[in-house]
Design a protein around this motif. Structure first.
Motif, PDB file in Angstrom:
ATOM      1  N   LEU A   1       0.820  -1.205   0.000  1.00 52.42           N
ATOM      2  CA  LEU A   1       0.000   0.000   0.000  1.00 52.42           C
ATOM      3  C   LEU A   1       0.856   1.258   0.000  1.00 52.42           C
ATOM      4  CD1 LEU A   1      -2.905  -0.945   2.438  1.00 52.42           C
ATOM      5  CD2 LEU A   1      -2.980  -0.757  -0.055  1.00 52.42           C
ATOM      6  N   SER A   2       2.030   1.188   0.630  1.00 54.84           N
ATOM      7  CA  SER A   2       2.922   2.334   0.657  1.00 54.84           C
ATOM      8  C   SER A   2       3.333   2.737  -0.759  1.00 54.84           C
ATOM      9  CB  SER A   2       4.163   2.016   1.492  1.00 54.84           C
ATOM     10  OG  SER A   2       5.053   3.100   1.520  1.00 54.84           O
ATOM     11  N   ASN A   3       3.646   1.738  -1.584  1.00 60.10           N
ATOM     12  CA  ASN A   3       4.021   2.021  -2.970  1.00 60.10           C
ATOM     13  C   ASN A   3       2.899   2.719  -3.725  1.00 60.10           C
ATOM     14  OD1 ASN A   3       6.511   0.815  -2.612  1.00 60.10           O
ATOM     15  ND2 ASN A   3       5.840  -1.184  -3.351  1.00 60.10           N
ATOM     16  N   LEU A   4       1.662   2.349  -3.415  1.00 54.40           N
ATOM     17  CA  LEU A   4       0.515   2.927  -4.122  1.00 54.40           C
ATOM     18  C   LEU A   4       0.155   4.318  -3.613  1.00 54.40           C
ATOM     19  CD1 LEU A   4      -1.877  -0.182  -4.310  1.00 54.40           C
ATOM     20  CD2 LEU A   4      -0.566   0.826  -6.191  1.00 54.40           C
ATOM     21  N   LEU A   5       0.316   4.529  -2.307  1.00 54.55           N
ATOM     22  CA  LEU A   5      -0.242   5.729  -1.680  1.00 54.55           C
ATOM     23  C   LEU A   5       0.770   6.832  -1.420  1.00 54.55           C
ATOM     24  CD1 LEU A   5      -2.665   3.999   0.865  1.00 54.55           C
ATOM     25  CD2 LEU A   5      -3.198   4.938  -1.393  1.00 54.55           C
ATOM     26  N   SER A   6       2.062   6.537  -1.507  1.00 50.11           N
ATOM     27  CA  SER A   6       3.071   7.585  -1.305  1.00 50.11           C
ATOM     28  C   SER A   6       3.060   8.510  -2.513  1.00 50.11           C
ATOM     29  CB  SER A   6       4.453   6.955  -1.110  1.00 50.11           C
ATOM     30  OG  SER A   6       4.498   6.212   0.092  1.00 50.11           O
ATOM     31  N   LYS A   7       2.777   9.780  -2.272  1.00 48.69           N
ATOM     32  CA  LYS A   7       2.540  10.720  -3.372  1.00 48.69           C
ATOM     33  C   LYS A   7       3.558  11.858  -3.389  1.00 48.69           C
ATOM     34  CE  LYS A   7      -1.279   8.612  -4.621  1.00 48.69           C
ATOM     35  NZ  LYS A   7      -1.325   7.828  -5.879  1.00 48.69           N
ATOM     36  N   LYS A   8       3.732  12.439  -4.566  1.00 49.72           N
ATOM     37  CA  LYS A   8       4.590  13.605  -4.716  1.00 49.72           C
ATOM     38  C   LYS A   8       3.869  14.845  -4.194  1.00 49.72           C
ATOM     39  CE  LYS A   8       6.924  11.658  -8.744  1.00 49.72           C
ATOM     40  NZ  LYS A   8       7.168  11.756 -10.198  1.00 49.72           N
ATOM     41  N   GLN A   9       4.643  15.796  -3.694  1.00 50.01           N
ATOM     42  CA  GLN A   9       4.090  17.066  -3.221  1.00 50.01           C
ATOM     43  C   GLN A   9       4.994  18.188  -3.710  1.00 50.01           C
ATOM     44  OE1 GLN A   9       2.960  17.204   0.934  1.00 50.01           O
ATOM     45  NE2 GLN A   9       3.223  19.424   1.035  1.00 50.01           N
ATOM     46  N   PRO A  10       4.454  19.197  -4.374  1.00 51.36           N
ATOM     47  CA  PRO A  10       5.280  20.199  -5.040  1.00 51.36           C
ATOM     48  C   PRO A  10       5.687  21.374  -4.164  1.00 51.36           C
ATOM     49  CG  PRO A  10       3.001  20.555  -5.604  1.00 51.36           C
ATOM     50  CD  PRO A  10       3.022  19.345  -4.703  1.00 51.36           C
ATOM     51  N   ASN A  11       5.523  21.271  -2.833  1.00 48.59           N
ATOM     52  CA  ASN A  11       5.849  22.412  -1.977  1.00 48.59           C
ATOM     53  C   ASN A  11       6.425  21.911  -0.648  1.00 48.59           C
ATOM     54  OD1 ASN A  11       3.570  21.723  -0.189  1.00 48.59           O
ATOM     55  ND2 ASN A  11       2.284  22.531  -1.831  1.00 48.59           N
ATOM     56  N   ILE A  12       6.766  22.837   0.240  1.00 50.96           N
ATOM     57  CA  ILE A  12       7.428  22.487   1.513  1.00 50.96           C
ATOM     58  C   ILE A  12       6.446  22.454   2.679  1.00 50.96           C
ATOM     59  CG2 ILE A  12       9.657  23.393   0.754  1.00 50.96           C
ATOM     60  CD1 ILE A  12       9.056  25.902   2.462  1.00 50.96           C
ATOM     61  N   ARG A  13       5.169  22.468   2.397  1.00 55.29           N
ATOM     62  CA  ARG A  13       4.181  22.507   3.470  1.00 55.29           C
ATOM     63  C   ARG A  13       4.346  21.320   4.423  1.00 55.29           C
ATOM     64  NH1 ARG A  13      -1.069  20.595   3.255  1.00 55.29           N
ATOM     65  NH2 ARG A  13      -0.852  20.366   1.004  1.00 55.29           N
ATOM     66  N   SER A  14       4.366  21.608   5.738  1.00 54.59           N
ATOM     67  CA  SER A  14       4.445  20.603   6.810  1.00 54.59           C
ATOM     68  C   SER A  14       5.735  19.778   6.755  1.00 54.59           C
ATOM     69  CB  SER A  14       3.233  19.665   6.766  1.00 54.59           C
ATOM     70  OG  SER A  14       2.031  20.392   6.893  1.00 54.59           O
TER      71      SER A  14
ATOM     72  N   SER B   1      12.878  23.570   6.266  1.00 53.95           N
ATOM     73  CA  SER B   1      12.032  24.109   5.189  1.00 53.95           C
ATOM     74  C   SER B   1      12.878  24.746   4.098  1.00 53.95           C
ATOM     75  CB  SER B   1      11.055  25.143   5.753  1.00 53.95           C
ATOM     76  OG  SER B   1      10.197  24.556   6.714  1.00 53.95           O
ATOM     77  N   GLU B   2      13.904  25.505   4.493  1.00 50.05           N
ATOM     78  CA  GLU B   2      14.744  26.182   3.512  1.00 50.05           C
ATOM     79  C   GLU B   2      15.577  25.180   2.718  1.00 50.05           C
ATOM     80  OE1 GLU B   2      18.317  28.539   2.130  1.00 50.05           O
ATOM     81  OE2 GLU B   2      18.214  26.762   3.416  1.00 50.05           O
ATOM     82  N   PHE B   3      16.050  24.142   3.389  1.00 49.62           N
ATOM     83  CA  PHE B   3      16.784  23.052   2.742  1.00 49.62           C
ATOM     84  C   PHE B   3      15.896  22.383   1.692  1.00 49.62           C
ATOM     85  CE2 PHE B   3      17.682  18.420   2.829  1.00 49.62           C
ATOM     86  CZ  PHE B   3      19.005  18.403   2.404  1.00 49.62           C
ATOM     87  N   ALA B   4      14.663  22.061   2.065  1.00 48.71           N
ATOM     88  CA  ALA B   4      13.728  21.412   1.143  1.00 48.71           C
ATOM     89  C   ALA B   4      13.358  22.338  -0.008  1.00 48.71           C
ATOM     90  CB  ALA B   4      12.478  20.958   1.889  1.00 48.71           C
ATOM     91  N   GLU B   5      13.219  23.637   0.265  1.00 52.10           N
ATOM     92  CA  GLU B   5      12.896  24.605  -0.790  1.00 52.10           C
ATOM     93  C   GLU B   5      13.987  24.613  -1.854  1.00 52.10           C
ATOM     94  OE1 GLU B   5      10.928  27.578  -2.944  1.00 52.10           O
ATOM     95  OE2 GLU B   5      10.189  26.382  -1.251  1.00 52.10           O
TER      96      GLU B   5
END
Length: 262
Positions: free
Chosen positions: A156-169, A200-204
């Motif tokens: 299920l992890s393979n199916l449900l792990s999704k991309k996110q285009p921002n640094i939120r949370s 957050s800045e590292f991820a940005e």
């Protein structure tokens, strides 16, 4: 793919010991473990020496002088010391599910960094774990928050792990990325002093450099021991550094990991 597990710590050897014990239970060990120590007292160094004697993989200790909260610089020192292709970073109060490293290795993708979740432990359960140095946490355990995050289900992890285009949370207590990508953006920004926003800045900058964020769900499970929140007096200055990186679409920082590379 070789992996380095990096554990940040500061003057909480009791929590660090439980975390190290959880590393020993891993179904797949990393090639090395590095303690990113932000200036702890000698008792932390003594604990690490005790574990180094019998640890099944190299256990390294990266230490810097205690000049206040400098998690960014501490992580850079440790990452500069790392030899793994893939770096997994956790906080020194994140106790690991036995499949934690295995899950992160399974989920790794090129040009992608992974953001894992956490199970929050309440004070009484934290106190019990620190006293006994033992734990067995399920979705039905009392004293936990985020019960769904206790589950490790690879399919299920393979199916449900999704991309996110921002640094939120975004949080650096459970993250993984390729060392080559870290070097490309010059690691964490050493200008961050005091709690907040260095992750957050590292991820940005990773996102600006074309590295994709993916949220790891139903895998990479970590149990976050309870502690009082850190003082947030540095947030205005740190928010300014983050805002500048966003406005400038920065992909690199001036003062980063290169300071510690040989």
């Amino acid at each position: 793919m070789t992996t380095s597990l990096i554990i940040t710590t500061y003057n909480w050897k009791e929590a660090l010991e439980v975390v190290l014990k959880s590393v020993l239970t891993q179904t797949e060990l990393p090639e090395e473990v590095i303690i990113a120590d932000d200036g702890s007292r000698e008792d932390t160094a003594e604990l690490i020496k005790q574990y180094q004697a019998t640890f099944p993989v190299p256990l390294k200790h990266s230490w810097q002088e205690d000049l206040g909260f400098r998690a960014a610089e501490s992580r850079n020192r440790a990452m500069a010391m790392a030899t793994g292709d893939y770096l997994i970073i956790i906080d020194g109060d994140m106790v690991l599910h036995p499949d934690f490293v295995k899950d992160h290795k399974r989920a790794a993708e090129p040009d992608t960094f992974m953001h894992g979740k956490r199970v929050l432990l309440q004070p009484e359960l934290t106190k019990q774990i620190l006293k006994t140095k033992q734990y067995h946490i399920t979705p039905f355990t009392s004293g936990i928050i985020n019960r769904l995050n206790t589950l490790s289900i690879p399919f299920l992890s393979n199916l449900l792990s999704k991309k996110q285009p921002n640094i939120r949370s975004i949080r650096s207590c459970n993250m993984a990325f390729w060392r080559k990508d870290v070097l490309r953006i010059n690691g964490f920004n050493n200008d961050f002093v005091g709690w907040g926003r260095e992750d957050s800045e590292f991820a940005e900058r990773l996102l600006n450099a074309g590295v994709v964020r993916k949220n790891l769900v139903l895998g990479g499970v970590g149990y976050h021991l309870y502690h009082e929140e850190k003082p947030r007096t540095s947030l205005p200055a740190n928010d300014k550094i983050l805002a500048d990186a966003i406005a400038q679409k920065a992909t690199c920082c001036q003062y980063g990991i290169d300071k510690f590379l040989r």
